[in-house]
Design an enzyme around this catalytic site. Structure first.
Site, PDB file in Angstrom:
ATOM      1  N   SER A   1      30.181  19.416  48.141  1.00  0.00           N
ATOM      2  CA  SER A   1      31.278  18.656  48.761  1.00  0.00           C
ATOM      3  C   SER A   1      31.316  18.828  50.271  1.00  0.00           C
ATOM      4  O   SER A   1      31.361  17.852  51.028  1.00  0.00           O
ATOM      5  CB  SER A   1      32.613  19.091  48.157  1.00  0.00           C
ATOM      6  OG  SER A   1      32.617  18.932  46.765  1.00  0.00           O
TER       7      SER A   1
ATOM      8  N   CYS B   1      38.674  26.974  42.428  1.00  0.00           N
ATOM      9  CA  CYS B   1      39.733  26.332  41.637  1.00  0.00           C
ATOM     10  C   CYS B   1      40.437  27.346  40.742  1.00  0.00           C
ATOM     11  O   CYS B   1      40.242  27.378  39.529  1.00  0.00           O
ATOM     12  CB  CYS B   1      39.181  25.187  40.797  1.00  0.00           C
ATOM     13  SG  CYS B   1      40.494  24.146  40.140  1.00  0.00           S
TER      14      CYS B   1
ATOM     15  N   THR C   1      38.950  25.100  46.850  1.00  0.00           N
ATOM     16  CA  THR C   1      39.060  23.838  46.120  1.00  0.00           C
ATOM     17  C   THR C   1      38.436  22.715  46.929  1.00  0.00           C
ATOM     18  O   THR C   1      38.238  22.820  48.145  1.00  0.00           O
ATOM     19  CB  THR C   1      40.532  23.474  45.847  1.00  0.00           C
ATOM     20  OG1 THR C   1      41.173  23.154  47.099  1.00  0.00           O
ATOM     21  CG2 THR C   1      41.281  24.607  45.167  1.00  0.00           C
TER      22      THR C   1
ATOM     23  N   CYS D   1      45.963  22.230  44.283  1.00  0.00           N
ATOM     24  CA  CYS D   1      45.519  22.507  42.924  1.00  0.00           C
ATOM     25  C   CYS D   1      46.339  21.660  41.962  1.00  0.00           C
ATOM     26  O   CYS D   1      47.498  21.987  41.687  1.00  0.00           O
ATOM     27  CB  CYS D   1      45.684  23.991  42.599  1.00  0.00           C
ATOM     28  SG  CYS D   1      45.106  24.428  40.935  1.00  0.00           S
TER      29      CYS D   1
END
Length: 450
Positions: free
Chosen positions: A53, A201, A345, A379
């Protein structure tokens, strides 16, 4: 694998439609990288380590800063995955195939894809070495190598995954085994674990617990299931507002939570899990299971642990406000591999990317970075097949919410955002470098409420 539920967009999703359309328009007719006809060089203006990412997002942003021919991404994997959706894959609500695309399709056009692993970092000489022996130098280095899954630190794993009744949503190889274990459940203990290490996460280990409980209710098995969440932590969640909401759900649904319990061994052939009491080191407890979901210990990638860029714990040692390395001013970090004291995250990566883009642009001009990252992360706590508590918070574990309503409440709209909107935003806007977190959207929404 047949999904348990099929979600369709509703009126709750309309809020995001214009924003997504705007992002797609900004991205324009961006052609995807194919790798054909490109010859790897030995030096780049910007070298990005990692094609996850953070790496792809920053490669897109740096392409606009210095030109595609001056940027390269070092990444060995043939496929790129949107991992946040694996929570729903493990619960049968999404197909695994929907989570991945070829890496070649997400590398920005013209940016060089160096298909290799990073074997060594030498920031004193401004170069790295790949596992095929190639040395590549750079002017600016962005480290986005993610986090390492250490299943082998639990005795009996990863070989234990060859047995039924055990799965893990954290690996592409084991996430579908979670769904199989859920379907095959008859009666007994359903155990969900949280390790004694930092993880990506941090809400995911309990999300699958709530989804499993909902599945048991849907299939008439709830009365036969003893649902146990064994966590190494001393609290259910790090932000009090959301922790209080989760504890209410835990009580309402008759879930058992045991704190300071760390999974140290899996005896898969006997369907037994061994936990150590962290308050009494050496004291262990053996629990039989009918279903076991394992969240593995995690750590910084091995190549970083012994690198000059790492801090004492092995993470890339960056300034928590600018993401610039503390000792090497032309080195930067983003995402899970960094020392940033916030949850790891994809939402955090999005927010960090905008800050890092601005930081690097100023460093390139020999100016001092001024824009500061506040630790924003998010989250989406999935509490059922149609409900999400959207936790958003900063470095101080204080809520930093986007929407003008109480986000500690379970909502269908937030589930639709998690399951339908966020994947679209990820593939079409974030990876193309046009999404720096929800700060802009937050301002628009709050202005609209005045």
């Amino acid at each position: 694998m047949t999904p348990l539920v099929t979600m369709v967009s509703g009126s709750q999703a309309r809020l995001f439609t214009c924003f997504l359309r705007l992002g797609a328009q900004q991205a324009g007719q961006l052609q995807l990288h194919t790798g054909a006809g490109l010859a790897a060089k030995n030096h780049y203006e910007v070298l990005v380590l990692g094609g996850g990412s953070g790496g792809i997002t920053m490669a897109s942003r740096m392409k606009r800063r210095v030109g595609a021919e001056n940027v390269a991404v070092v990444e060995p994997s043939e496929r790129h995955f949107y991992q946040p959706i694996w929570t729903l894959v493990g619960a049968g609500a999404k197909q695994l195939s929907s989570s991945g695309r070829p890496t070649a399709s997400v590398i920005p056009s013209g940016v060089e894809w160096i298909k290799a692993r990073v074997a060594e970092l030498n920031p004193d000489k401004n170069c790295i070495r790949t596992d095929n022996g190639k040395e590549i130098s750079y002017r600016y280095l962005i480290i986005a190598l993610g986090i390492q899954l250490d299943y082998e630190k639990i005795k009996g794993l990863p070989e234990g995954f060859a047995h039924p009744k055990i799965g893990s949503n954290y690996s592409v190889r084991t996430v579908e085994k979670t769904w199989k274990a859920l379907q095959d459940f008859k009666e007994g203990n359903a155990i969900f674990t949280f390790p004694n290490t930092p993880i990506k996460c941090a809400g995911a280990p309990q999300k699958i617990m709530y989804l499993s409980e909902a599945y048991f209710r849907k299939t008439g098995k709830r009365s036969k299931a003893n649902i146990i969440f064994n966590t190494s932590l001393g609290a259910i969640f790090g932000v009090k507002k959301y922790a209080d909401a989760l504890l209410d759900i835990i009580q309402e649904r008759n879930l058992t939570v045991n704190y300071k319990q760390n999974l140290v061994e899996v005896r898969a052939e006997k369907q037994e899990a061994v936990f150590e009491n962290l308050d009494k080191p050496g004291e262990t407890q053996v629990i039989s299971y009918e279903m076991l979901h394992v969240t593995p210990p995690m750590s910084s990638p091995d190549v970083l642990k012994t690198s000059p860029v790492a801090d004492a714990a092995g993470w890339v040692d960056v300034d928590k406000e600018t993401l610039q390395h503390k000792r090497y001013p032309n080195v930067f970090g983003i995402g899970d591999c960094t020392s940033l004291p916030t949850s790891k995250t994809a939402a955090a990566v999005a927010a960090q990317s905008g800050i890092l883009d601005r930081t690097i642009s100023l460093v390139m001009k020999n100016e001092t970075p001024v824009k500061k990252y506040d630790g924003y992360t998010s989250c989406p706590l999935v509490t059922g097949y149609s409900r999400v508590i959207l936790a958003e918070f900063d470095y101080n574990a204080q809520p930093l919410e986007t929407f003008p309503f109480d986000q500690s409440k379970e909502r269908l709209s937030m589930y639709l955002m998690k399951a339908e909107m966020m994947p679209l935003l990820y593939w079409n806007v974030m990876l193309r470098g046009y999404w720096g977190g929800p700060a802009f959207l937050r301002k628009l929404l709050h202005l609209g409420m005045r």
